[in-house]
Design a protein around this motif. Structure first.
Motif, PDB file in Angstrom:
ATOM      1  N   UNK A   1       0.836  -1.207   0.000  1.00 35.46           N
ATOM      2  CA  UNK A   1       0.000   0.000   0.000  1.00 35.46           C
ATOM      3  C   UNK A   1       0.872   1.260   0.000  1.00 35.46           C
ATOM      4  N   UNK A   2       1.980   1.227   0.752  1.00 33.36           N
ATOM      5  CA  UNK A   2       2.885   2.375   0.795  1.00 33.36           C
ATOM      6  C   UNK A   2       3.532   2.608  -0.570  1.00 33.36           C
ATOM      7  N   UNK A   3       3.947   1.523  -1.221  1.00 31.58           N
ATOM      8  CA  UNK A   3       4.561   1.638  -2.545  1.00 31.58           C
ATOM      9  C   UNK A   3       3.569   2.198  -3.565  1.00 31.58           C
ATOM     10  N   UNK A   4       2.321   1.776  -3.487  1.00 28.99           N
ATOM     11  CA  UNK A   4       1.308   2.283  -4.413  1.00 28.99           C
ATOM     12  C   UNK A   4       1.061   3.774  -4.191  1.00 28.99           C
ATOM     13  N   UNK A   5       1.072   4.204  -2.931  1.00 27.94           N
ATOM     14  CA  UNK A   5       0.910   5.631  -2.665  1.00 27.94           C
ATOM     15  C   UNK A   5       2.062   6.436  -3.239  1.00 27.94           C
ATOM     16  N   UNK A   6       3.290   5.958  -3.055  1.00 28.22           N
ATOM     17  CA  UNK A   6       4.444   6.656  -3.595  1.00 28.22           C
ATOM     18  C   UNK A   6       4.358   6.739  -5.118  1.00 28.22           C
ATOM     19  N   UNK A   7       3.955   5.614  -5.745  1.00 36.41           N
ATOM     20  CA  UNK A   7       3.842   5.602  -7.212  1.00 36.41           C
ATOM     21  C   UNK A   7       2.818   6.594  -7.689  1.00 36.41           C
ATOM     22  N   UNK A   8       1.685   6.685  -6.989  1.00 36.24           N
ATOM     23  CA  UNK A   8       0.629   7.630  -7.394  1.00 36.24           C
ATOM     24  C   UNK A   8       1.096   9.071  -7.210  1.00 36.24           C
ATOM     25  N   UNK A   9       1.832   9.340  -6.147  1.00 37.13           N
ATOM     26  CA  UNK A   9       2.369  10.676  -5.948  1.00 37.13           C
ATOM     27  C   UNK A   9       3.360  11.033  -7.059  1.00 37.13           C
ATOM     28  N   UNK A  10       4.191  10.055  -7.442  1.00 38.00           N
ATOM     29  CA  UNK A  10       5.202  10.318  -8.462  1.00 38.00           C
ATOM     30  C   UNK A  10       4.628  10.569  -9.836  1.00 38.00           C
TER      31      UNK A  10
END
Length: 334
Positions: free
Chosen positions: A321-330
């Motif tokens: 979930x943390x990785x998906x949030x970072x990807x969406x922010x990027x």
């Protein structure tokens, strides 16, 4: 170069620290030869300072018993060291008395200094800035601290009245191995003889301490600081976490220190060679306990090394979930 009078006073300070000092040792500390040391000793004797000569292979000079020390004299460097120590101890929460005691001690030292030295040190202290807030930790009772220190020194059991983090009070017997300052708090570590296990206690939670008859032997093993850090890493918390991380010990310890996690060679990794050291990258098993897991995904991201989560499954879900949030922010446009 120090003047002879300054060296004579330094010689007196060295002798005041106790024990017998050899001529060679004194000459090295003063930067002079042995003949000059003997001349300085004669100066002290002329001032009615009872310096005794000790003959033999380990002979030298020492102060005679019963000598009353002169008033405290500090050089600029010594005064600076003491005042900075008081400031640092207060901010780190490692003083055994309140803020007032630290302030009054600093004021007394500054009052007895020459005007020029007091002014320079005052200017420095007023110019100091810190990146963190002063420690707000509860200070241990000075008498408790000194009693336990005496028990550690003489290997005597000590009885303590302790209040744990849940407010439960108990009286315990402890074979104390050492006192450790860590992260702004004082701890005592040792063995509880009733259960035969190592325990670590916060000193500010000890209401009373008294030494008991008898003695004990400290078992072979880690030193007190390592025992405290190991105790933190293996403390009982809600979650038990096991990871495999590929990297060096230094890389992992930079984000997961010994007070948080324990490291070991991964059982299925190739056996380390004789010349392999802490700087070699390899698979290491990391174990830790945590009350919450939400801080681990950003920590693993900051570590930026390949890892495998063995347990718990909840951590794996949090990392995804943390990785998906970072990807969406990027992917967001400015």
């Amino acid at each position: 170069m120090p003047r002879p009078t300054g060296r004579v006073l330094t010689l007196l300070e060295l002798l005041q620290s106790g024990g017998t000092r050899t001529v060679a040792e004194l000459a090295d500390r003063l930067g002079v030869d042995g003949r000059t040391v003997r001349r300085y000793v004669d100066h002290l004797i002329d001032l009615d300072v009872p310096v005794e000569s000790v003959r033999g292979r380990y002979g030298g000079y020492r102060l005679g018993p019963g000598y009353r020390l002169p008033p405290l004299m500090l050089s600029d460097d010594e005064a600076l060291a003491v005042l900075l120590g008081l400031v640092a101890g207060r901010r780190a929460g490692l003083l055994t008395a309140g803020h007032t005691a630290s302030e009054t001690a600093s004021a007394k030292i500054r009052r007895v200094l020459p005007t020029h030295a007091a002014h320079r040190l005052g200017t420095l202290l007023e110019s100091l800035a810190f990146t963190d807030q002063p420690g707000e930790f509860a200070a241990p009772d000075a008498e408790v601290l000194l009693t336990i220190a005496d028990a550690v020194r003489h290997r005597r059991p000590v009885s303590i009245r302790y209040t744990d983090r849940d407010g439960r009070r108990s009286e315990r017997t402890l074979h104390a191995y050492g006192i450790v300052a860590h992260a702004g708090r004082w701890y005592v570590t040792g063995t509880d003889p009733e259960i035969g296990e190592d325990r670590t206690f916060r000193l500010d939670r000890i209401a009373d301490a008294r030494t008991l008859p008898g003695s004990f032997e400290v078992p072979v093993g880690p030193d007190p600081a390592q025992r405290v850090l190991s105790g933190f890493a293996t403390a009982e918390y809600r979650h038990e976490v096991t990871l495999r991380i590929h990297g060096t010990v230094e890389q992992i310890r930079a984000h997961l220190p010994a007070s948080v996690a324990s490291l070991a060679e991964h059982a299925q990794a190739p056996a380390p060679t004789a010349d392999q050291d802490r700087t070699d990258e390899r698979w290491l098993r990391v174990e830790l306990r945590a009350e919450r897991l939400d801080w681990l995904p950003p920590t693993l991201a900051a570590l930026d090394r390949p890892f495998v989560i063995e347990r718990p499954d909840e951590l794996r879900d949090l990392v995804v979930a943390f990785a998906e949030r970072l990807a969406s922010y990027g992917r967001r446009a400015s």
